[in-house]
Design a protein around this motif. Structure first.
Motif, PDB file in Angstrom:
ATOM      1  N   ASN A 136       0.860  -1.177   0.000  1.00 37.86           N
ATOM      2  CA  ASN A 136       0.000   0.000   0.000  1.00 37.86           C
ATOM      3  C   ASN A 136       0.903   1.236   0.000  1.00 37.86           C
ATOM      4  O   ASN A 136       2.094   1.165   0.329  1.00 37.86           O
ATOM      5  CB  ASN A 136      -0.966   0.002   1.193  1.00 37.86           C
ATOM      6  CG  ASN A 136      -0.261   0.158   2.527  1.00 37.86           C
ATOM      7  OD1 ASN A 136       0.129   1.264   2.914  1.00 37.86           O
ATOM      8  ND2 ASN A 136      -0.087  -0.950   3.252  1.00 37.86           N
ATOM      9  N   GLU A 137       0.351   2.354  -0.353  1.00 43.48           N
ATOM     10  CA  GLU A 137       1.149   3.561  -0.557  1.00 43.48           C
ATOM     11  C   GLU A 137       1.913   3.981   0.695  1.00 43.48           C
ATOM     12  O   GLU A 137       3.093   4.362   0.632  1.00 43.48           O
ATOM     13  CB  GLU A 137       0.232   4.700  -1.028  1.00 43.48           C
ATOM     14  CG  GLU A 137       0.968   5.977  -1.387  1.00 43.48           C
ATOM     15  CD  GLU A 137       0.024   7.056  -1.926  1.00 43.48           C
ATOM     16  OE1 GLU A 137       0.443   8.226  -1.962  1.00 43.48           O
ATOM     17  OE2 GLU A 137      -1.114   6.715  -2.310  1.00 43.48           O
ATOM     18  N   TRP A 138       1.245   3.889   1.859  1.00 42.35           N
ATOM     19  CA  TRP A 138       1.909   4.313   3.087  1.00 42.35           C
ATOM     20  C   TRP A 138       3.092   3.424   3.426  1.00 42.35           C
ATOM     21  O   TRP A 138       4.169   3.908   3.792  1.00 42.35           O
ATOM     22  CB  TRP A 138       0.910   4.321   4.250  1.00 42.35           C
ATOM     23  CG  TRP A 138       1.478   4.914   5.509  1.00 42.35           C
ATOM     24  CD1 TRP A 138       1.487   6.228   5.876  1.00 42.35           C
ATOM     25  CD2 TRP A 138       2.149   4.210   6.572  1.00 42.35           C
ATOM     26  NE1 TRP A 138       2.112   6.386   7.093  1.00 42.35           N
ATOM     27  CE2 TRP A 138       2.521   5.172   7.541  1.00 42.35           C
ATOM     28  CE3 TRP A 138       2.458   2.859   6.802  1.00 42.35           C
ATOM     29  CZ2 TRP A 138       3.186   4.828   8.711  1.00 42.35           C
ATOM     30  CZ3 TRP A 138       3.133   2.516   7.973  1.00 42.35           C
ATOM     31  CH2 TRP A 138       3.484   3.497   8.904  1.00 42.35           C
ATOM     32  N   MET A 139       2.917   2.117   3.298  1.00 45.74           N
ATOM     33  CA  MET A 139       4.021   1.205   3.626  1.00 45.74           C
ATOM     34  C   MET A 139       5.176   1.341   2.638  1.00 45.74           C
ATOM     35  O   MET A 139       6.347   1.193   3.026  1.00 45.74           O
ATOM     36  CB  MET A 139       3.521  -0.234   3.661  1.00 45.74           C
ATOM     37  CG  MET A 139       2.875  -0.628   4.967  1.00 45.74           C
ATOM     38  SD  MET A 139       3.977  -0.513   6.419  1.00 45.74           S
ATOM     39  CE  MET A 139       5.141  -1.821   6.074  1.00 45.74           C
ATOM     40  N   LEU A 140       4.877   1.608   1.397  1.00 50.21           N
ATOM     41  CA  LEU A 140       5.953   1.812   0.423  1.00 50.21           C
ATOM     42  C   LEU A 140       6.809   3.010   0.820  1.00 50.21           C
ATOM     43  O   LEU A 140       8.044   2.972   0.733  1.00 50.21           O
ATOM     44  CB  LEU A 140       5.373   2.008  -0.981  1.00 50.21           C
ATOM     45  CG  LEU A 140       4.767   0.754  -1.628  1.00 50.21           C
ATOM     46  CD1 LEU A 140       4.061   1.123  -2.930  1.00 50.21           C
ATOM     47  CD2 LEU A 140       5.856  -0.289  -1.890  1.00 50.21           C
ATOM     48  N   ALA A 141       6.163   4.076   1.280  1.00 49.19           N
ATOM     49  CA  ALA A 141       6.905   5.249   1.729  1.00 49.19           C
ATOM     50  C   ALA A 141       7.608   4.974   3.061  1.00 49.19           C
ATOM     51  O   ALA A 141       8.765   5.362   3.256  1.00 49.19           O
ATOM     52  CB  ALA A 141       5.957   6.439   1.870  1.00 49.19           C
ATOM     53  N   HIS A 142       6.915   4.291   3.966  1.00 51.04           N
ATOM     54  CA  HIS A 142       7.448   3.998   5.294  1.00 51.04           C
ATOM     55  C   HIS A 142       8.744   3.196   5.206  1.00 51.04           C
ATOM     56  O   HIS A 142       9.659   3.378   6.027  1.00 51.04           O
ATOM     57  CB  HIS A 142       6.409   3.225   6.095  1.00 51.04           C
ATOM     58  CG  HIS A 142       6.859   2.814   7.469  1.00 51.04           C
ATOM     59  ND1 HIS A 142       6.665   3.603   8.576  1.00 51.04           N
ATOM     60  CD2 HIS A 142       7.496   1.693   7.906  1.00 51.04           C
ATOM     61  CE1 HIS A 142       7.163   2.988   9.641  1.00 51.04           C
ATOM     62  NE2 HIS A 142       7.668   1.828   9.261  1.00 51.04           N
ATOM     63  N   ALA A 143       8.824   2.301   4.246  1.00 55.21           N
ATOM     64  CA  ALA A 143       9.946   1.362   4.159  1.00 55.21           C
ATOM     65  C   ALA A 143      11.094   1.864   3.277  1.00 55.21           C
ATOM     66  O   ALA A 143      12.028   1.111   3.001  1.00 55.21           O
ATOM     67  CB  ALA A 143       9.443   0.018   3.643  1.00 55.21           C
ATOM     68  N   GLU A 144      11.051   3.101   2.866  1.00 58.33           N
ATOM     69  CA  GLU A 144      12.081   3.624   1.951  1.00 58.33           C
ATOM     70  C   GLU A 144      13.490   3.391   2.491  1.00 58.33           C
ATOM     71  O   GLU A 144      14.379   2.911   1.778  1.00 58.33           O
ATOM     72  CB  GLU A 144      11.850   5.118   1.729  1.00 58.33           C
ATOM     73  CG  GLU A 144      12.919   5.787   0.875  1.00 58.33           C
ATOM     74  CD  GLU A 144      12.716   7.296   0.782  1.00 58.33           C
ATOM     75  OE1 GLU A 144      13.676   7.978   0.399  1.00 58.33           O
ATOM     76  OE2 GLU A 144      11.618   7.779   1.113  1.00 58.33           O
ATOM     77  N   HIS A 145      13.715   3.730   3.757  1.00 54.93           N
ATOM     78  CA  HIS A 145      15.053   3.585   4.333  1.00 54.93           C
ATOM     79  C   HIS A 145      15.449   2.117   4.447  1.00 54.93           C
ATOM     80  O   HIS A 145      16.566   1.741   4.044  1.00 54.93           O
ATOM     81  CB  HIS A 145      15.114   4.252   5.702  1.00 54.93           C
ATOM     82  CG  HIS A 145      16.437   4.060   6.391  1.00 54.93           C
ATOM     83  ND1 HIS A 145      17.553   4.777   6.048  1.00 54.93           N
ATOM     84  CD2 HIS A 145      16.822   3.197   7.383  1.00 54.93           C
ATOM     85  CE1 HIS A 145      18.573   4.392   6.796  1.00 54.93           C
ATOM     86  NE2 HIS A 145      18.149   3.440   7.619  1.00 54.93           N
ATOM     87  N   LEU A 146      14.585   1.293   5.000  1.00 54.28           N
ATOM     88  CA  LEU A 146      14.914  -0.124   5.171  1.00 54.28           C
ATOM     89  C   LEU A 146      15.149  -0.798   3.832  1.00 54.28           C
ATOM     90  O   LEU A 146      16.022  -1.670   3.706  1.00 54.28           O
ATOM     91  CB  LEU A 146      13.793  -0.832   5.928  1.00 54.28           C
ATOM     92  CG  LEU A 146      13.614  -0.420   7.387  1.00 54.28           C
ATOM     93  CD1 LEU A 146      12.402  -1.120   7.989  1.00 54.28           C
ATOM     94  CD2 LEU A 146      14.864  -0.710   8.210  1.00 54.28           C
ATOM     95  N   ARG A 147      14.413  -0.400   2.823  1.00 49.75           N
ATOM     96  CA  ARG A 147      14.584  -0.962   1.479  1.00 49.75           C
ATOM     97  C   ARG A 147      15.991  -0.702   0.949  1.00 49.75           C
ATOM     98  O   ARG A 147      16.568  -1.523   0.229  1.00 49.75           O
ATOM     99  CB  ARG A 147      13.530  -0.386   0.535  1.00 49.75           C
ATOM    100  CG  ARG A 147      13.433  -1.098  -0.815  1.00 49.75           C
ATOM    101  CD  ARG A 147      12.357  -0.465  -1.684  1.00 49.75           C
ATOM    102  NE  ARG A 147      11.048  -0.503  -1.047  1.00 49.75           N
ATOM    103  CZ  ARG A 147      10.379   0.577  -0.665  1.00 49.75           C
ATOM    104  NH1 ARG A 147      10.893   1.798  -0.841  1.00 49.75           N
ATOM    105  NH2 ARG A 147       9.193   0.457  -0.097  1.00 49.75           N
ATOM    106  N   SER A 148      16.537   0.434   1.328  1.00 45.88           N
ATOM    107  CA  SER A 148      17.879   0.781   0.861  1.00 45.88           C
ATOM    108  C   SER A 148      18.972   0.102   1.677  1.00 45.88           C
ATOM    109  O   SER A 148      20.135   0.087   1.263  1.00 45.88           O
ATOM    110  CB  SER A 148      18.078   2.302   0.927  1.00 45.88           C
ATOM    111  OG  SER A 148      18.183   2.750   2.278  1.00 45.88           O
TER     112      SER A 148
END
Length: 244
Positions: A136-148
């Motif tokens: 969902n849009e919020w989780m995609l934004a929330h996880a930006e740092h961890l994704r990197s």
């Protein structure tokens, strides 16, 4: 052996969820949580950095106690609480079951530790969820740092995209399994989230990542663990916890 419900209340720091800084020494913010735990005659501990000695003495009971902590601003309060729980649980003995919850928007509806689902599943993680999927849009934004930071984070997001979004505002289990999960969660934050400069805390991202990739085969979420998130089902008594 004792069962515990733990919560953390940190003030003086900007709250990204409420877009405000919580007032010091305001018992009203934790009253409903404390009273719901006490009503069930369960042991509840509130970790805090701002309640006065007078407030703690006034509201301490045989069921509710207060533990003063020193907040480390290297981590957001949403994340720092897990280190508090880890260190506290490592220092005590004779613990059988544990739940940790948000403190200002969660109340206890019934004792989870005597429920057949809980007693019959000592190797399970129990947690809240939300009526939406991980993708969902919020989780995609929330996880930006961890994704990197985490090499397989994108693969995990793709693998579990259509699964229910788990909510770390309520989670628990029998002590051995729970403490193992908590230690791994703290390790993730220590390794990957300490340099997080985004507007998001990373607590939901790390929780979902760990629960889905390492504990998914022994996971119970939704009813009877929690009511529907943000449905404000304040009269429901068939679940263990009400979450907004």
């Amino acid at each position: 052996m004792q069962d515990l419900v733990l919560a953390c209340h940190i003030t003086g720091v900007y709250d990204v969820n409420r877009n405000m800084t919580l007032a010091d020494d305001s018992y009203e913010l934790v009253r409903e949580w404390a009273e719901s735990v006490a009503a069930a005659k369960m042991k509840g501990v509130i970790f805090h950095n701002s309640f006065s000695d007078h407030t703690c003495a006034k509201y301490s009971t045989e069921y509710i106690s207060f533990e003063r902590i020193t907040y480390n601003p290297a981590f957001n309060p949403n994340v720092f609480r897990y280190f508090v729980y880890r260190d506290y649980l490592a220092s005590i003995t004779q613990v059988q079951g544990v739940f940790v919850t948000d403190v200002s928007d969660v109340t206890l509806a019934q004792n989870p530790f005597i429920h057949p689902l809980f007693t019959a599943n000592p190797d399970s993680l129990f947690c809240g969820d939300e009526p939406k999927t991980l993708h969902n849009e919020w989780m995609l934004a929330h996880a930006e740092h961890l994704r990197s930071q985490i090499s397989d984070y994108t693969d995990y997001e793709e693998r579990f995209a259509s699964e229910v979004l788990l909510n770390c505002g309520v989670f628990g289990g029998h002590f051995p399994l729970f403490f193992d999960f908590l230690q791994q969660l703290c390790a993730l934050h220590e390794a990957y989230n300490h340099t997080n400069k985004t507007a998001y805390t990373g607590d939901m991202g790390a929780f979902n990542y760990l629960a889905r990739t390492r504990f998914n085969d022994n996971l119970h979420h939704g009813a009877p663990v929690n009511t529907v998130f943000k449905a404000y089902e304040n009269e429901r008594t068939d679940c263990w916890f009400r979450h907004k």
